[in-house]
Motif scaffolding. Structure first.
Motif, PDB file in Angstrom:
ATOM      1  N   VAL A  12      34.551  68.276  46.186  1.00  0.00           N
ATOM      2  CA  VAL A  12      35.164  68.909  45.025  1.00  0.00           C
ATOM      3  C   VAL A  12      34.729  70.368  44.972  1.00  0.00           C
ATOM      4  N   GLN A  13      35.576  71.211  44.447  1.00  0.00           N
ATOM      5  CA  GLN A  13      35.240  72.632  44.323  1.00  0.00           C
ATOM      6  C   GLN A  13      34.331  72.853  43.124  1.00  0.00           C
ATOM      7  N   PRO A  14      33.556  73.915  43.148  1.00  0.00           N
ATOM      8  CA  PRO A  14      32.728  74.241  41.978  1.00  0.00           C
ATOM      9  C   PRO A  14      33.581  74.338  40.716  1.00  0.00           C
ATOM     10  N   GLY A  15      33.049  73.748  39.647  1.00  0.00           N
ATOM     11  CA  GLY A  15      33.785  73.699  38.396  1.00  0.00           C
ATOM     12  C   GLY A  15      34.655  72.472  38.244  1.00  0.00           C
ATOM     13  N   GLY A  16      34.790  71.706  39.303  1.00  0.00           N
ATOM     14  CA  GLY A  16      35.627  70.523  39.287  1.00  0.00           C
ATOM     15  C   GLY A  16      34.933  69.305  38.707  1.00  0.00           C
ATOM     16  N   SER A  17      35.633  68.181  38.761  1.00  0.00           N
ATOM     17  CA  SER A  17      35.139  66.933  38.182  1.00  0.00           C
ATOM     18  C   SER A  17      35.291  65.776  39.158  1.00  0.00           C
ATOM     19  N   ASN A  58      19.849  58.162  28.896  1.00  0.00           N
ATOM     20  CA  ASN A  58      18.846  59.125  29.316  1.00  0.00           C
ATOM     21  C   ASN A  58      19.475  59.981  30.399  1.00  0.00           C
ATOM     22  N   TYR A  59      19.363  61.287  30.254  1.00  0.00           N
ATOM     23  CA  TYR A  59      19.948  62.217  31.215  1.00  0.00           C
ATOM     24  C   TYR A  59      18.903  63.177  31.747  1.00  0.00           C
ATOM     25  N   ALA A  60      19.069  63.553  32.995  1.00  0.00           N
ATOM     26  CA  ALA A  60      18.283  64.653  33.512  1.00  0.00           C
ATOM     27  C   ALA A  60      18.711  65.931  32.810  1.00  0.00           C
ATOM     28  N   ASP A  61      17.759  66.822  32.584  1.00  0.00           N
ATOM     29  CA  ASP A  61      18.078  68.070  31.891  1.00  0.00           C
ATOM     30  C   ASP A  61      19.173  68.855  32.614  1.00  0.00           C
ATOM     31  N   SER A  62      19.179  68.766  33.917  1.00  0.00           N
ATOM     32  CA  SER A  62      20.117  69.566  34.703  1.00  0.00           C
ATOM     33  C   SER A  62      21.569  69.123  34.546  1.00  0.00           C
ATOM     34  N   VAL A  63      21.787  67.917  34.008  1.00  0.00           N
ATOM     35  CA  VAL A  63      23.163  67.428  33.884  1.00  0.00           C
ATOM     36  C   VAL A  63      23.602  67.254  32.437  1.00  0.00           C
ATOM     37  N   LYS A  64      22.706  67.454  31.509  1.00  0.00           N
ATOM     38  CA  LYS A  64      23.060  67.294  30.093  1.00  0.00           C
ATOM     39  C   LYS A  64      24.206  68.222  29.708  1.00  0.00           C
ATOM     40  N   GLY A  65      25.157  67.655  29.004  1.00  0.00           N
ATOM     41  CA  GLY A  65      26.321  68.434  28.590  1.00  0.00           C
ATOM     42  C   GLY A  65      27.421  68.494  29.623  1.00  0.00           C
ATOM     43  N   ARG A  66      27.139  68.061  30.836  1.00  0.00           N
ATOM     44  CA  ARG A  66      28.152  68.089  31.904  1.00  0.00           C
ATOM     45  C   ARG A  66      28.523  66.691  32.382  1.00  0.00           C
ATOM     46  N   GLN A  81      30.881  60.154  34.663  1.00  0.00           N
ATOM     47  CA  GLN A  81      31.851  61.236  34.637  1.00  0.00           C
ATOM     48  C   GLN A  81      31.110  62.550  34.818  1.00  0.00           C
ATOM     49  N   MET A  82      31.461  63.269  35.860  1.00  0.00           N
ATOM     50  CA  MET A  82      30.777  64.511  36.194  1.00  0.00           C
ATOM     51  C   MET A  82      31.750  65.674  36.066  1.00  0.00           C
ATOM     52  N   ASN A  83      31.448  66.578  35.164  1.00  0.00           N
ATOM     53  CA  ASN A  83      32.273  67.757  34.937  1.00  0.00           C
ATOM     54  C   ASN A  83      31.491  69.024  35.256  1.00  0.00           C
ATOM     55  N   SER A  84      32.206  70.101  35.407  1.00  0.00           N
ATOM     56  CA  SER A  84      31.586  71.403  35.675  1.00  0.00           C
ATOM     57  C   SER A  84      30.581  71.315  36.819  1.00  0.00           C
ATOM     58  N   LEU A  85      31.005  70.690  37.887  1.00  0.00           N
ATOM     59  CA  LEU A  85      30.110  70.498  39.032  1.00  0.00           C
ATOM     60  C   LEU A  85      29.779  71.822  39.690  1.00  0.00           C
ATOM     61  N   ASN A  86      28.560  71.912  40.185  1.00  0.00           N
ATOM     62  CA  ASN A  86      28.134  73.107  40.915  1.00  0.00           C
ATOM     63  C   ASN A  86      27.455  72.696  42.212  1.00  0.00           C
ATOM     64  N   ASN A  87      27.121  73.692  43.022  1.00  0.00           N
ATOM     65  CA  ASN A  87      26.585  73.403  44.355  1.00  0.00           C
ATOM     66  C   ASN A  87      25.302  72.570  44.297  1.00  0.00           C
ATOM     67  N   GLY A 108      24.913  54.126  48.202  1.00  0.00           N
ATOM     68  CA  GLY A 108      25.027  55.568  47.994  1.00  0.00           C
ATOM     69  C   GLY A 108      26.429  56.069  48.282  1.00  0.00           C
ATOM     70  N   THR A 109      26.820  57.089  47.547  1.00  0.00           N
ATOM     71  CA  THR A 109      28.107  57.731  47.772  1.00  0.00           C
ATOM     72  C   THR A 109      27.886  59.247  47.772  1.00  0.00           C
ATOM     73  N   GLN A 110      28.479  59.899  48.735  1.00  0.00           N
ATOM     74  CA  GLN A 110      28.261  61.337  48.906  1.00  0.00           C
ATOM     75  C   GLN A 110      29.131  62.126  47.937  1.00  0.00           C
ATOM     76  N   VAL A 111      28.499  63.073  47.266  1.00  0.00           N
ATOM     77  CA  VAL A 111      29.202  64.052  46.439  1.00  0.00           C
ATOM     78  C   VAL A 111      28.889  65.426  47.007  1.00  0.00           C
ATOM     79  N   THR A 112      29.926  66.135  47.383  1.00  0.00           N
ATOM     80  CA  THR A 112      29.772  67.475  47.932  1.00  0.00           C
ATOM     81  C   THR A 112      30.558  68.462  47.097  1.00  0.00           C
ATOM     82  N   VAL A 113      29.856  69.466  46.602  1.00  0.00           N
ATOM     83  CA  VAL A 113      30.495  70.512  45.811  1.00  0.00           C
ATOM     84  C   VAL A 113      30.495  71.779  46.647  1.00  0.00           C
ATOM     85  N   SER A 114      31.678  72.215  47.002  1.00  0.00           N
ATOM     86  CA  SER A 114      31.796  73.363  47.899  1.00  0.00           C
ATOM     87  C   SER A 114      33.172  73.984  47.760  1.00  0.00           C
ATOM     88  N   SER A 115      33.201  75.299  47.919  1.00  0.00           N
ATOM     89  CA  SER A 115      34.474  76.000  47.898  1.00  0.00           C
ATOM     90  C   SER A 115      35.017  76.154  49.313  1.00  0.00           C
TER      91      SER A 115
END
Length: 115
Positions: A12-17, A58-66, A81-87, A108-115
């Motif tokens: 998925v591209q940065p900013g994607g879901s 319970n959420y990791a701080d790095s993902v709260k709100g996203r 549900q993962m929104n506003s994904l970043n690298n 495990g399932t791979q999630v890759t965030v890249s443009s």
């Protein structure tokens, strides 16, 4: 035979879901907690989000709100549900189920965030 079957990863591209799903089967006891962890290359596995049978999250701080975790107790299924994904979200995501003090893991399932 216990199985945790994950789906929904991908590129998925940065900013994607993306939305991850995990269905557990073969666990004889009530699953007290289900959730997601992730492991990026060269890093330790870390918690992303968990949800108890009673609905405590319970959420990791790095993902709260996203990221948002949800769960269907009747189906022993958990979603992420993962929104506003970043690298920095690029990692292998693992489903976890805790029942009767035992931890079960998906493959495990791979999630890759890249443009």
């Amino acid at each position: 035979q216990v199985q945790l079957v994950e789906s929904g990863g991908g590129l998925v591209q940065p900013g994607g879901s993306l939305r991850l799903s995990c269905a557990a089967s073969g666990i004889m006891f009530r699953i007290n907690r289900m959730g997601w962890y992730r492991q990026a290359p060269g890093k330790q596995r870390e918690l992303v989000a968990t949800k108890t049978y009673d609905g405590i999250t319970n959420y990791a701080d790095s993902v709260k709100g996203r990221f948002t975790i949800s769960r269907d107790n009747a189906k022993n299924t958990v979603y992420l549900q993962m929104n506003s994904l970043n690298n920095e979200d690029t990692a292998v995501y693992y489903c976890n189920a805790r029942a009767s003090m035992y931890d079960y893991w998906g493959q495990g399932t791979q999630v890759t965030v890249s443009s």
